[in-house]
Each structure stands twice: as structure tokens, then as C-alpha cells.
Design a protein around this motif. Structure first.
Motif, PDB file in Angstrom:
ATOM      1  N   ASP A 105       0.866  -1.179   0.000  1.00 16.69           N
ATOM      2  CA  ASP A 105       0.000   0.000   0.000  1.00 16.69           C
ATOM      3  C   ASP A 105       0.902   1.227   0.000  1.00 16.69           C
ATOM      4  O   ASP A 105       1.180   1.818   1.047  1.00 16.69           O
ATOM      5  N   THR A 111      -2.003   5.340  -2.654  1.00 20.18           N
ATOM      6  CA  THR A 111      -3.222   5.239  -1.854  1.00 20.18           C
ATOM      7  C   THR A 111      -3.924   6.586  -1.775  1.00 20.18           C
ATOM      8  O   THR A 111      -5.149   6.678  -1.897  1.00 20.18           O
ATOM      9  N   LEU A 165      -8.815   2.538   4.581  1.00 22.32           N
ATOM     10  CA  LEU A 165      -7.386   2.229   4.479  1.00 22.32           C
ATOM     11  C   LEU A 165      -7.001   1.085   5.409  1.00 22.32           C
ATOM     12  O   LEU A 165      -6.300   0.151   5.014  1.00 22.32           O
ATOM     13  N   SER A 207      -5.729  -2.647   4.419  1.00 24.59           N
ATOM     14  CA  SER A 207      -4.374  -3.030   4.815  1.00 24.59           C
ATOM     15  C   SER A 207      -4.383  -4.322   5.630  1.00 24.59           C
ATOM     16  O   SER A 207      -3.526  -5.196   5.452  1.00 24.59           O
ATOM     17  N   ARG A 216      -4.739  -7.260   3.353  1.00 17.37           N
ATOM     18  CA  ARG A 216      -3.481  -7.605   2.697  1.00 17.37           C
ATOM     19  C   ARG A 216      -2.599  -8.437   3.624  1.00 17.37           C
ATOM     20  O   ARG A 216      -2.007  -9.444   3.209  1.00 17.37           O
TER      21      ARG A 216
END
Length: 469
Positions: free
Chosen positions: A188, A193, A405, A409, A412
Motif C-alpha cells: 500500500d 493510496t 485504508l 491493509s 493484505r
């Protein structure tokens, strides 16, 4: 608890998806809204007092004082309480490497070894394999609690939670369709982003986000050196600020006794062996000149934490390392996994597994102290390009965007360590899981406020002693 994705790795993609859908029988998505009730719930104060029993006694009141600043600060220090609440609940059985303390302030801008600014998870003290939803629940509840602290309406709080969980679910579904190596290499990047989210931001939000990114690039190790050290007759040394920063010499009953100094030199030497050969050689260009005990964070206050000042060529060539005590994860009692031989190694292994770019000086060691007790530590640079969110300054729209966000994240991180196909199949394409966790977040925010008041009452009664520092 088996290691992340060990079982499903032997299955086809269709088999992994079927395994994920079958997990709904163990833990229906709608039932993820429940927080668990009953007389058997562990006493919150007893939970944190058990943690405090292994910590530096004179620092424990500072921990309680910081937790009593607000319900959100309490939540930051109450990972063990939440772990005890989540442990008895039915879970999906879909294992990932958990962050273990995935509240919103543990997501921030960080420097990669290639000097790029990325958005990632930052804290791994509690990392351990466990059910993926435990991290998602801790993150979701933190947004409800942060929204309450800002005076947002229940609807605005719910929108922040929904946005966060939806981002997690949608990105896991994206990862489920990706090649394994593409998942591993995914990052990221901060600038990318910001560009992707710009269309959803107001002009003011875009400006504040750009300013936060710029500030993160100024928060280098040199800034930390300037703040935490000073030039003395002996050269650059750590600046005292007791009890938050206490030089080693000030902790010794006999300043001429160099036993603890030798102990910390041994810590550095043993830690170096956990680095790769090229980074170990880099470390050898520095010499240790000073060390001090440092109080850090909220939940970590009272654990033994040292800052180590090393110099290379001269006083203007510094390196600040932090050696932080690693105790057993608060999740350990609730996962049934095998114990680790070194808790510092547990932290480092978990961080390297789920963080895209780890500090080049990240390592671990074990030290036997002057009291005869062996303790595990992990070591890293004290600060390098860290941008920390300030949820108290966010309006409802910016909190939602930050939730997006953080949720993406976390997805991920879980996709790297777990099975995104199975998790995506469990979550499905509807918002059933999202809505369930919104209910959970509000219910747990209520419980957190109750526990916060319980700790306040314990401080008033003298059961615990709290100090504001």
C-alpha cells in the motif's frame, strides 16, 4: 491452532472455497455480532493486574494513568481483556497470522528499506496465529470507540465501522483471485493510496492527508536523535527525562557496578546473530555508547524497554535502537498453539510474515538479568518515517476514509499469511458479515466503557494506583 493456511494449501481452489463456506456452520456470519455474556466473564481488572505482575513495579501506575485518560486509551491497553472475551466465542477456524492488537492507531505510514513511504500495520507485540475475525473485530470496535470520543452520532460511528469491514471483505475477495506471489508483493504505497482515495475526499481532507504524508517523511531517525539525545563532555548521550527516560547509570544502586551494562552489551551481541549477514556487518560499523530505560505506549508501559544509542563515524553519525521486552501474547491462552521458545522471535517472525517491509535492524534476543530471570526482547530502530494518525482531529468523513485504508491493509496482511480464497468464501459477496461486526463494535464499545469505569473505580478505591505521566 494450526499454522496459517497449512490445511487448505493441499486443496484445490474450489476445495478451499468450499472449506471457507463450511466454516459458516462453525461460526455463522450473523452470530459474529455477539460479544458473549454471562457470569463467567473474566474480571477486567484481574486480567490487567495479572499482566502488571510481570512488569516493572514503579512503572505500572503510569500504565493505569494512561489507560484512564479516556475510553479509547483504555482500549489501547486492554488487548488482554478483549482476547479473554473473544476466546470462548465460536470462531471460523480460518487461521491467519494475527496482528493481535489491530486497533486503528496501529496502522500508520512507515518507511520501507527502499525509502518508500507505505501504509501498514506497525505493532506486533501480540502477534500469533488465530481466527482472522479476531483482528477484524478489534479493528472494528476501535472505530466505534474513536467515533464516540469525537462525539459522532451512532449512525456516523456505524458508517466508519461498515466502511472498514467492507474494505476488508472486498479486498480479501480481490486477493482470492490473485496469484500467490502477487499477493506477497502487494504493498500500500502511500502516494498511490492517496491518489486512489482523492476522489472521495474533500479539498480540506486532501490537504490534511498530504500534510500528514509530508510530516511522516520528516519523522526520521535523526529527528528522534535530536529529541532524545544531547551533546555532553563525553560526546552524544541520551537525555534524561525520568521516569519516562532513565539512563542506565541512574538506575544502578552502585554506579561503579558494570554488571548491567555488560548485560546490555551482551543483549546487543546476541541480537546481532539474528540479523542477516550483510545487516550484521552494517551494525558492526557502530559502537554502543549509551543506553536508557524508556516508557513506551499504553499497553506496553511497565514492560522492560531500552533505547540504545550507537555511533558510527562520530557524534553526527548516530543509530537509535529500541530493545523491547516481549512477553507471551495475550492470545496464547485462547488459541491452543504450541509455546514459542523465544517471545522476541515470535514478534519478529509474525512481523516479517504480515508486514510488507520490515525494519532492516529487526531482530531478537534473550537476556538473563541481574535478578536471575531470563527475558526475551525484540530489537528495531526507534523511529524511521512514521506517520501516526490523529483520530481526534478527524471528521466523520475522514474517519470513514481511514477505516477504508485500515480494513484494506489488514486484508493484505491476512492474505499473505492465511488463505484468502477460504476467507473470501466465508465472507461472501453480501454485507452480512459487515453488518454483524457493526453490531459487535457498538456492543463492545459499551463493554469497553464499562471496563474503563471499573478501572476508574478501582483507582478511586485504592485497589490500583494510577499516575498521570
Amino acid at each position: 491452532m494450526t499454522a496459517p493456511s497449512d490445511f487448505t494449501a493441499s486443496l484445490s481452489a474450489a476445495g478451499r472455497a468450499a472449506y471457507g463456506r463450511n466454516a459458516r456452520k462453525r461460526a455463522p456470519r450473523a452470530r459474529q455480532a455477539r460479544i458473549g455474556t454471562g457470569p463467567d466473564r473474566a474480571d477486567a481488572i484481574e486480567v490487567i493486574e495479572r499482566q502488571s505482575a510481570t512488569r516493572v513495579p514503579e512503572l505500572v501506575p503510569i500504565r493505569y494513568g494512561r489507560m484512564l485518560e479516556s475510553p479509547f486509551r483504555f482500549y489501547r491497553g486492554a488487548a488482554a481483556i478483549m482476547a479473554a472475551d473473544l476466546g470462548p466465542l465460536p470462531n471460523s477456524g480460518l487461521t491467519v497470522q494475527l496482528c493481535g492488537d489491530a486497533h486503528l492507531l496501529n496502522f500508520r505510514l512507515l518507511a520501507s528499506p527502499e525509502r518508500r513511504l507505505v501504509f501498514d500495520i506497525n505493532d506486533f507485540d501480540e502477534t500469533l496465529p488465530g481466527p482472522f475475525e479476531w483482528d477484524v473485530k478489534r479493528l472494528a470496535a476501535s472505530f466505534a470507540i474513536a467515533g464516540r470520543a469525537n462525539g459522532f452520532s451512532v449512525g456516523e460511528q456505524d458508517e466508519a465501522v461498515l466502511t472498514c469491514v467492507r474494505a476488508y471483505r472486498q479486498r480479501i475477495r480481490e486477493f482470492a483471485g490473485m496469484r500467490t506471489l502477487d499477493i506477497w508483493y502487494a504493498q500500500d504505497d502511500a502516494d498511490r493510496t492517496r491518489e486512489l482515495m482523492a476522489h472521495s475526499m474533500s479539498k480540506q481532507a486532501r490537504r490534511r492527508t498530504a500534510e500528514a504524508t509530508a510530516r511522516a517523511r520528516t519523522r526520521t531517525y535523526l529527528q528522534a536523535v535530536g529529541k532524545l539525545t544531547r551533546i555532553t563532555e563525553e560526546g552524544r548521550r541520551i537525555a534524561p527525562d525520568p521516569p519516562l527516560i532513565t539512563p542506565l547509570q541512574d538506575l544502578l544502586t552502585d554506579p561503579s557496578d558494570d554488571a548491567q551494562e555488560k548485560e546490555l552489551h551482551g543483549l546487543l551481541e546476541d541480537y546481532a546473530h539474528t540479523l542477516s549477514s550483510e545487516r550484521r556487518r552494517l551494525l558492526r560499523h557502530y559502537r554502543l555508547v549509551d543506553m536508557a530505560r524508556k516508557v513506551v505506549g499504553v499497553g506496553s508501559v511497565g514492560t522492560r524497554c531500552w533505547i540504545l544509542l550507537l555511533l558510527g563515524r562520530d557524534d553526527d553519525d548516530p543509530l537509535l535502537l529500541q530493545a523491547k521486552e516481549a512477553q507471551e501474547s495475550v492470545l496464547a491462552a485462547h488459541t491452543g498453539g504450541a509455546p514459542y521458545d523465544n517471545q522476541g522471535r515470535r514478534v519478529v517472525t509474525g512481523q516479517r510474515l504480515i508486514q510488507t517491509t520490515s525494519d532492516i535492524f529487526l531482530g531478537w534476543t534473550h537476556v538473563v538479568g541481574l535478578d536471575g530471570h531470563g527475558r526475551d526482547f525484540y530489537v528495531r530502530q526507534l523511529r524511521d518515517w512514521k506517520g501516526i494518525a490523529r483520530p481526534d482531529t478527524m471528521d466523520p468523513g475522514l474517519l470513514r476514509l481511514f477505516g477504508q485504508l485500515c480494513g484494506a491493509s489488514l486484508a493484505r496482511a491476512h492474505a499473505r499469511s492465511g488463505d484468502p480464497i477460504a476467507i473470501a468464501a466465508y465472507l461472501g459477496g453480501s454485507d452480512r458479515f459487515d453488518r454483524a461486526l457493526t453490531v459487535f463494535a457498538q456492543a463492545y464499545a459499551d463493554r469497553n466503557e464499562h471496563d474503563f469505569e471499573t478501572l476508574a473505580a478501582a483507582a478511586r478505591s485504592g485497589r490500583v494506583r494510577a499516575e498521570s505521566r
